[in-house]
Design a protein around this motif. Structure first.
Motif, short mmCIF file in Angstrom:
data_model
loop_
_atom_site.label_atom_id
_atom_site.label_comp_id
_atom_site.label_asym_id
_atom_site.label_seq_id
_atom_site.Cartn_x
_atom_site.Cartn_y
_atom_site.Cartn_z
N THR A 54 0.84 -1.21 0.00
CA THR A 54 0.00 0.00 0.00
C THR A 54 0.87 1.26 0.00
O THR A 54 0.52 2.27 -0.60
CB THR A 54 -0.96 -0.01 1.22
OG1 THR A 54 -1.69 -1.23 1.20
CG2 THR A 54 -1.93 1.15 1.17
N ASP A 335 -6.37 -1.16 -4.09
CA ASP A 335 -5.70 -1.74 -2.93
C ASP A 335 -6.56 -2.86 -2.33
O ASP A 335 -7.71 -2.61 -1.95
CB ASP A 335 -5.46 -0.62 -1.89
CG ASP A 335 -4.49 -1.06 -0.82
OD1 ASP A 335 -3.75 -2.04 -1.03
OD2 ASP A 335 -4.46 -0.42 0.25
N ASP A 336 -6.00 -4.04 -2.26
CA ASP A 336 -6.71 -5.20 -1.67
C ASP A 336 -8.07 -5.43 -2.29
O ASP A 336 -9.00 -5.85 -1.60
CB ASP A 336 -6.93 -4.97 -0.16
CG ASP A 336 -5.70 -5.29 0.64
OD1 ASP A 336 -4.84 -6.01 0.13
OD2 ASP A 336 -5.61 -4.79 1.78
MG LIG Z 1 -1.97 -2.83 2.28
#
Ligand SMILES: [Mg+2]
Ligand SMILES: Nc1ncnc2c1ncn2[C@@H]1O[C@H](COP(=O)(O)OP(=O)(O)OP(=O)(O)O)[C@@H](O)[C@H]1O
Length: 398
Positions: A54, A335-336
């Motif tokens: 991240t 992200d994710d």
């Molecule tokens: Mg992360």
């Protein structure tokens, strides 16, 4: 034919209009010196929890204006390694070569010691953050964004206002000014010295701004409505999302028209001078609904996976809106995003991102999901990056 089938004609020849060719981050989060050399391919950052995936997306997010995907304080971004003797002297910088339409731009940004505002350089010349946001559009989906749907109205308004601002950069200025004047009015009321002209002027500006903000939000809602799934995400799996903004001020504006709304609001503000912000209506009290167009199901009542799917739909729709305004699709930081998605949603999403006109960045802890699909991407093992710290100490932000 349903588009749930893998599209075997996906064009593997990259035709991305906007992509990062190289990015370097110095003294940024857990990276002392990070360097990634890339092509137009989508990027998959894979690695263990806490390894710095991240953080890389966050570095990328500073290649446009604003406070990045985490809205972090600048000092929290500084590489904070307690073995680092010169920690006190450090500051962070991100440098990138970015391909925009048919040219490559060198972008540098960062914070210098003793200077809190973020510096920006484009092709070696100092520039404003607004120049950066004109040049490079970036949008993102983070797990934190899902929390917004469970939080209060203020958080929801902020979320939508941020989207509006990406497509209409004067929106945030209207909001800042409105909030600032509300505070100013309160200060004057608390220390009232009989200066009636000043408070009259402020109230007049507050009312004008309230009209502008309501109109700007409505314009956005109607533009999003008109986009109606031009995005081509498979509608069966990624439903069309609508936004509705309602409130007493909006109702009053509709029933009275601008001129009478103005006089009525001035009357309300004058009557309530002694009661502060909570006593008057306005866009700071607007109610926001985000729901599936067909079923009218509101996002907050959906499952975790469904909410993620709705958020993806909303952000892709917003990308289409940006493309229609700026003729440029934003770089997407996801992200994710694949956690909680079932196979069919992953498949449709991978197809969509491989056809997206700008580079897409994914993070995940396991890249297996991507290997099952015929999409082109660059896989970066973030675990390995951590072992290759360079000894260089100079900060290069341009
Ligand atoms: Mg992360
Ligand atoms: N200023 C800083 N200096 C040094 N390390 C930092 C700084 N800020 C955050 N970190 C560390 O960076 C690490 C990586 O964080 P990041 O959020 O990028 O992990 P991640 O790979 O995305 O993990 P996850 O899979 O859990 O999402 C964390 O261990 C965090 O403590």
């Amino acid at each position: 034919m349903k588009k749930t089938q893998v599209n075997s004609n996906i064009n593997f020849v990259n035709n991305k209009q906007l992509f990062i060719k190289q990015i370097k981050a110095n003294y940024f989060r857990n990276y002392k010196n990070l360097e990634l050399n890339l092509s137009a391919d989508n990027i998959i950052l894979v690695g263990h929890n806490g390894v710095g995936k991240t953080n890389i997306l966050e570095a990328v997010s500073y290649l446009t204006s604003g406070r990045g995907i985490r809205k972090a304080k600048s000092k929290d971004l500084i590489f904070n390694n307690f073995d680092e003797k010169f920690y006190e002297d450090l500051f962070w910088g991100v440098h990138a070569s970015v391909f925009v339409m048919d040219k490559t731009f060198e972008i540098g940004t960062g914070i210098q010691k003793n200077n809190n505002s973020r510096l920006v350089k484009i092709n070696g010349e100092f520039a404003k953050q607004s120049d950066l946001s004109k040049l490079v559009k970036i949008s993102w989906i983070t797990p934190q964004m899902l929390l917004v749907f469970h939080n209060g109205m203020q958080e929801k308004r902020r979320f939508i206002d941020r989207l509006i601002n990406i497509s209409n950069p004067i929106h945030v200025g209207l909001l800042y000014r409105y909030e600032f004047l509300i505070k100013e009015r309160l200060k004057i009321i608390n220390n009232y010295d009989g200066n009636k002209i000043w408070i009259d002027t402020i109230e007049n500006d507050i009312v004008n701004l309230s009209i502008n903000i309501i109109e700007s939000r409505r314009k956005f809602v109607s533009e999003m409505q008109n986009i109606y799934f031009k995005s081509d995400l498979n509608e069966d799996f990624f439903p069309d999302i609508c936004i509705e903004i309602t409130g007493k001020a909006e109702d009053l504006l509709d029933s009275l028209g601008k001129e009478k709304y103005h006089s009525k609001m001035i009357e309300i503000l004058r009557k309530n001078r002694n009661h502060g912000i909570s006593t008057f209506i306005g866009p700071h009290k607007s109610e926001l609904l985000i729901f599936k167009r067909e079923s009218k199901q509101e996002i907050k009542y959906c499952s975790t996976g469904e909410q993620k799917v709705m958020l993806i739909s909303l952000i892709f729709k917003h990308c289409d809106l940006m493309e229609s305004i700026y003729k440029q699709t934003p770089i997407l930081l996801l992200d994710d995003i694949i956690e909680h998605l079932d196979d069919i949603h992953k498949r449709v999403l991978f197809e969509k991102t491989s056809e997206h006109n700008s580079q897409c960045w994914f993070t995940c802890t396991n890249s297996r999901a991507f290997k099952d699909y015929p999409v082109s991407y660059k896989l970066i093992d973030v675990n390995k990056l951590q072992k290759n710290f360079s000894k260089k100490r100079e900060l290069k932000y341009a």
